[in-house]
Scaffold this active site. Structure first.
Site, short mmCIF file in Angstrom:
data_model
loop_
_atom_site.label_atom_id
_atom_site.label_comp_id
_atom_site.label_asym_id
_atom_site.label_seq_id
_atom_site.Cartn_x
_atom_site.Cartn_y
_atom_site.Cartn_z
N CYS A 178 -20.25 29.14 25.75
CA CYS A 178 -21.51 28.43 25.81
C CYS A 178 -21.60 27.03 24.98
CB CYS A 178 -22.19 29.37 24.90
SG CYS A 178 -23.90 28.96 24.53
N HIS A 186 -20.10 23.23 20.49
CA HIS A 186 -20.65 22.68 19.21
C HIS A 186 -19.87 22.85 18.03
CE1 HIS A 186 -24.98 21.78 21.27
NE2 HIS A 186 -23.98 21.13 21.59
N HIS A 234 -19.14 33.95 21.95
CA HIS A 234 -20.15 34.88 21.53
C HIS A 234 -21.10 35.35 22.71
CE1 HIS A 234 -22.10 30.98 22.00
NE2 HIS A 234 -23.22 31.70 22.21
N1 COD Z 1 -30.73 13.83 28.03
C1 COD Z 1 -30.81 14.95 29.00
N2 COD Z 1 -29.74 15.73 29.23
C2 COD Z 1 -28.87 15.89 28.36
C3 COD Z 1 -28.66 14.81 27.18
C4 COD Z 1 -29.87 14.01 27.11
N3 COD Z 1 -29.77 13.23 26.18
N4 COD Z 1 -27.67 15.26 26.65
C5 COD Z 1 -27.04 16.34 27.33
N5 COD Z 1 -28.01 16.55 28.44
C6 COD Z 1 -27.51 17.50 29.20
C7 COD Z 1 -26.15 17.90 29.80
O1 COD Z 1 -25.93 17.05 30.77
C8 COD Z 1 -26.00 19.18 30.13
O2 COD Z 1 -26.39 19.56 31.57
C9 COD Z 1 -26.95 19.97 29.22
O3 COD Z 1 -28.11 18.75 28.80
C10 COD Z 1 -26.56 20.72 28.32
O4 COD Z 1 -26.06 21.97 28.76
P1 COD Z 1 -24.57 22.81 28.41
O5 COD Z 1 -24.47 23.44 29.73
O6 COD Z 1 -23.79 21.79 27.80
O7 COD Z 1 -25.27 23.56 27.21
P2 COD Z 1 -25.77 25.16 27.35
O8 COD Z 1 -26.79 25.42 28.42
O9 COD Z 1 -24.60 26.27 27.18
O10 COD Z 1 -26.38 25.23 25.73
C11 COD Z 1 -27.35 24.24 25.47
C12 COD Z 1 -27.85 24.85 23.99
C13 COD Z 1 -28.83 23.58 23.67
C14 COD Z 1 -28.68 26.21 24.28
C15 COD Z 1 -26.87 24.99 22.91
O11 COD Z 1 -26.11 23.97 22.90
C16 COD Z 1 -27.37 25.29 21.62
O12 COD Z 1 -27.71 24.50 20.83
N6 COD Z 1 -27.62 26.46 21.46
C17 COD Z 1 -28.15 27.05 20.16
C18 COD Z 1 -29.51 27.74 20.31
C19 COD Z 1 -29.45 29.21 20.57
O13 COD Z 1 -30.32 29.75 20.75
N7 COD Z 1 -28.24 29.80 20.40
C20 COD Z 1 -28.09 31.14 20.17
C21 COD Z 1 -26.64 31.29 20.97
S1 COD Z 1 -26.16 29.92 21.65
ZN ZN Z 2 -24.74 30.76 23.13
#
Ligand code: COD
Ligand code: ZN
Ligand code: ZN
Length: 382
Positions: A54, A59, A75
């Site tokens: 994830c 992070h 997780h």
């Molecule tokens: N503008 C637009 N898109 C963006 C930008 C930006 N500035 N920066 C990154 N992105 C895009 C990326 O290209 C990517 O496609 C997407 O954002 C992020 O996706 P992933 O696949 O890297 O990450 P995820 O979907 O697995 O997780 C994203 C979260 C934000 C949910 C995660 O990182 C997080 O903060 N989780 C904590 C929140 C939570 O509830 N956690 C419970 C356990 S995780």
């Molecule tokens: Zn998660």
């Protein structure tokens, strides 16, 4: 060897197995031998079968989510109970389970509240990386290794508190259902429980990764008429459209702020917006993209440690709603097994979120796939 027999052989003993240790941030993890202690009272030792990777694991590895080191991350796991500690009553050896980072103790203020899901026994917001008795069950090269948000799934065996372990259907395919431990409920629940997306509405999803894709599935299931997806990586657009996104936007293709683009596209702003990236800029953009009166903005991403969200309070005075949610507001042990049941009945589908599968030992390749934006979800198989 069947599971019951396996348990008899190992119950009460230290298990030596392989785990991915993050010794430091911004470096590959190393897969090496660890000793996993037997579960103490109220704890469960689990043989991990699968785990997703994830954004939050990444992070933690890049240091934006600060956790004690060395640590075993992960997780989003599914597995089989190997043995249980004293007093554990909700699972037994051989049960199929999900490993969930938000516990449900069923006793604290949050658990007893009809809507609360942020159990006070969580170890997410100021992580100490230890069991509730202040000790660890993992040792590597003679050193104590910390756990991650009460789960630690990047290991062949882990020990968790019973309150974070959800028993699921014995027929569930463990190599797939690990996504029900994080990505799916986090996104799907944000749309259904937190925003309560309405039929015919317009939704905007900032971030089309694994969790953002699950938000899209939730918006679609709730009957949204238009779903605008925003991502810097246009490689995410084809899959997002297949999931239900109607319009894809790359902020880099516009000279004006993306919230202005959304305002112009919709005329009045969106009904529901979701931030699934974790930056302050995209949180403000999501807030400003929703209708100033009845718009609802849901923050799902975690911003870098110590950052502060700042915006003109008039943005809320006009009636907008700004909300956040953790794991889609599900009471985890009660509700997430029911989502697995719906998956088994083919009412919901997580399979489109899985783009890659790798053997556990290739974990660093899996992280590289996530960082390079090449995958939605990569599942590690043990
Ligand atoms: N503008 C637009 N898109 C963006 C930008 C930006 N500035 N920066 C990154 N992105 C895009 C990326 O290209 C990517 O496609 C997407 O954002 C992020 O996706 P992933 O696949 O890297 O990450 P995820 O979907 O697995 O997780 C994203 C979260 C934000 C949910 C995660 O990182 C997080 O903060 N989780 C904590 C929140 C939570 O509830 N956690 C419970 C356990 S995780
Ligand atoms: Zn998660
Ligand atoms: Zn609780």
């Amino acid at each position: 060897m069947d599971q019951a027999k396996f348990s008899e052989d190992t119950a009460g003993k230290v298990i030596t197995c392989r785990a991915a240790i993050a010794w430091t941030t911004n470096a590959p993890m190393s897969v090496e031998e660890v000793e996993v202690d037997p579960p103490k009272a109220g704890e469960v030792r689990i043989k991990v079968i699968s785990s997703g990777i994830c954004g939050s694991d990444n992070h933690a590895l890049d240091g934006t989510f600060k956790v004690p080191l060395p640590v075993i991350l992960g997780h989003e796991g599914a597995g089989v109970v190997e043995s249980i500690g004293e007093g554990v009553s909700s699972v037994k050896p051989g049960d199929k389970v999900l490993m969930i980072c938000v516990p449900q103790c069923r006793k604290c203020d949050s658990c007893l509240h009809a809507k609360g899901n942020c159990c006070l026994k969580e170890d997410i917001f100021s992580p100490v990386g230890l069991m509730l008795d202040g000790t660890s069950r993992f040792t590597c090269r003679g050193r104590k290794v910390y756990n991650f948000v009460g789960t630690s799934t990047f290991t062949e065996y882990t020990v968790m508190h019973e309150i974070s372990v959800a028993k699921i259907d014995a027929a569930a395919p463990l190599e797939k259902v690990c996504l029900f431990s994080c990505a799916f409920p986090t996104g799907y629940g944000a749309a259904l429980n937190t925003a309560q997306v309405t039929p015919g509405s317009t939704c905007v999803v900032f971030g089309l990764g694994g969790v953002g894709s699950a938000v899209v599935l939730g918006c679609k299931a709730a009957g949204a008429a238009r779903i605008i997806g925003i991502d810097l990586n246009e490689g995410k657009f084809a899959r997002a459209k297949a999931l239900g996104v109607t319009d894809c936007l790359n902020p880099r293709n516009f000279k004006k702020p993306i919230q202005q683009v959304v305002m112009e596209m919709t005329g009045v702003g969106a009904d529901f917006t979701f931030e699934v990236i974790g930056t302050i800029e995209t949180m403000v953009a999501a807030l400003e993209s929703c209708n100033q009166s009845y718009g609802v903005c849901v923050i799902i991403g975690v911003a870098p440690a110590k950052s502060q969200l700042s915006f003109d309070p008039a943005k809320l005075l006009s009636d907008r709603t700004l909300k956040g949610c953790l794991l889609g507001e599900y009471k985890t042990r009660d509700c997430i097994p029911l989502l697995v049941d719906d998956y088994m009945k083919k009412k919901i589908d997580v399979d489109p979120l899985v783009t890659h599968k790798l053997p556990f030992i290739k974990i660093n390749e899996g992280f590289e796939l996530l960082r390079s934006g090449k995958c939605i979800r990569c599942i590690l198989l043990f």
